[in-house]
Design a protein around this motif. Sequence first.
Motif, PDB file in Angstrom:
ATOM      1  N   MET A 255      80.008  45.362  -4.956  1.00  0.00           N
ATOM      2  CA  MET A 255      80.080  45.546  -6.388  1.00  0.00           C
ATOM      3  C   MET A 255      78.961  46.486  -6.794  1.00  0.00           C
ATOM      4  N   ARG A 256      79.288  47.428  -7.669  1.00  0.00           N
ATOM      5  CA  ARG A 256      78.283  48.353  -8.190  1.00  0.00           C
ATOM      6  C   ARG A 256      78.047  48.057  -9.651  1.00  0.00           C
TER       7      ARG A 256
ATOM      8  N   ARG B  80      80.909  54.600 -16.688  1.00  0.00           N
ATOM      9  CA  ARG B  80      81.982  54.356 -15.726  1.00  0.00           C
ATOM     10  C   ARG B  80      81.822  55.339 -14.580  1.00  0.00           C
ATOM     11  N   PRO B  81      82.160  54.923 -13.391  1.00  0.00           N
ATOM     12  CA  PRO B  81      82.082  55.859 -12.272  1.00  0.00           C
ATOM     13  C   PRO B  81      83.088  56.985 -12.456  1.00  0.00           C
ATOM     14  N   ALA B  82      82.728  58.144 -11.986  1.00  0.00           N
ATOM     15  CA  ALA B  82      83.645  59.283 -12.063  1.00  0.00           C
ATOM     16  C   ALA B  82      84.784  59.062 -11.088  1.00  0.00           C
ATOM     17  N   SER B  83      85.981  59.317 -11.537  1.00  0.00           N
ATOM     18  CA  SER B  83      87.126  59.181 -10.643  1.00  0.00           C
ATOM     19  C   SER B  83      87.380  60.527  -9.976  1.00  0.00           C
ATOM     20  N   PRO B  84      87.869  60.510  -8.755  1.00  0.00           N
ATOM     21  CA  PRO B  84      88.149  61.768  -8.076  1.00  0.00           C
ATOM     22  C   PRO B  84      89.225  62.549  -8.805  1.00  0.00           C
TER      23      PRO B  84
ATOM     24  N   ASP C 211      87.190  54.280  -7.558  1.00  0.00           N
ATOM     25  CA  ASP C 211      86.668  53.396  -6.531  1.00  0.00           C
ATOM     26  C   ASP C 211      86.429  51.989  -7.066  1.00  0.00           C
ATOM     27  N   LEU C 212      86.490  51.802  -8.378  1.00  0.00           N
ATOM     28  CA  LEU C 212      86.360  50.487  -9.006  1.00  0.00           C
ATOM     29  C   LEU C 212      87.561  50.290  -9.944  1.00  0.00           C
ATOM     30  N   PRO C 213      88.703  49.929  -9.397  1.00  0.00           N
ATOM     31  CA  PRO C 213      89.927  49.912 -10.202  1.00  0.00           C
ATOM     32  C   PRO C 213      90.071  48.723 -11.153  1.00  0.00           C
ATOM     33  N   TYR C 214      89.287  47.658 -10.960  1.00  0.00           N
ATOM     34  CA  TYR C 214      89.401  46.478 -11.813  1.00  0.00           C
ATOM     35  C   TYR C 214      88.363  46.524 -12.924  1.00  0.00           C
ATOM     36  N   SER C 215      88.763  46.164 -14.137  1.00  0.00           N
ATOM     37  CA  SER C 215      87.819  46.087 -15.245  1.00  0.00           C
ATOM     38  C   SER C 215      88.062  44.807 -16.040  1.00  0.00           C
ATOM     39  N   VAL C 216      86.969  44.246 -16.557  1.00  0.00           N
ATOM     40  CA  VAL C 216      87.006  43.045 -17.390  1.00  0.00           C
ATOM     41  C   VAL C 216      86.448  43.441 -18.752  1.00  0.00           C
TER      42      VAL C 216
ATOM     43  N   ALA D   3      84.987  46.293 -10.785  1.00  0.00           N
ATOM     44  CA  ALA D   3      84.912  45.835  -9.401  1.00  0.00           C
ATOM     45  C   ALA D   3      85.959  46.523  -8.548  1.00  0.00           C
ATOM     46  N   ALA D   4      85.707  46.532  -7.262  1.00  0.00           N
ATOM     47  CA  ALA D   4      86.645  47.091  -6.302  1.00  0.00           C
ATOM     48  C   ALA D   4      87.579  46.022  -5.746  1.00  0.00           C
ATOM     49  N   HIS D   5      87.148  44.776  -5.738  1.00  0.00           N
ATOM     50  CA  HIS D   5      87.879  43.685  -5.108  1.00  0.00           C
ATOM     51  C   HIS D   5      88.436  42.741  -6.168  1.00  0.00           C
TER      52      HIS D   5
END
Length: 90
Positions: free
Chosen positions: A1-2, A14-18, A29-34, A51-53
């Motif tokens: 988790m980052r 938010r992390p930059a998406s490719p 790289d972190l597709p889940y959001s709360v 989160a990624a997981h």
Amino acid sequence: MRLHGLDDAGEPRRPASPSREDGGSGREDLPYSVEVWAPAGGYVQRLAAVAAHPGIAFGAYYAAAREFPGRDITIRHNGRLLSRWTTRPG
């Protein structure tokens, strides 16, 4: 988790998406959001977690429901709504 800090406006970074143009898959790289919604329910007031997981994401989802009683909480995967914890009738 980052974990990501806040930007100058106090919003979560938010992390930059490719980019598809540079050969990236387009998947973050972190597709889940709360998300924690404003008391009136018109907008997301706080991004509680990314989160990624899925196990980590759902843990954060249930923790947010306990941490913010009386507020709507949503969990998303790549923007698609997976579940909503709602306190409003109906």
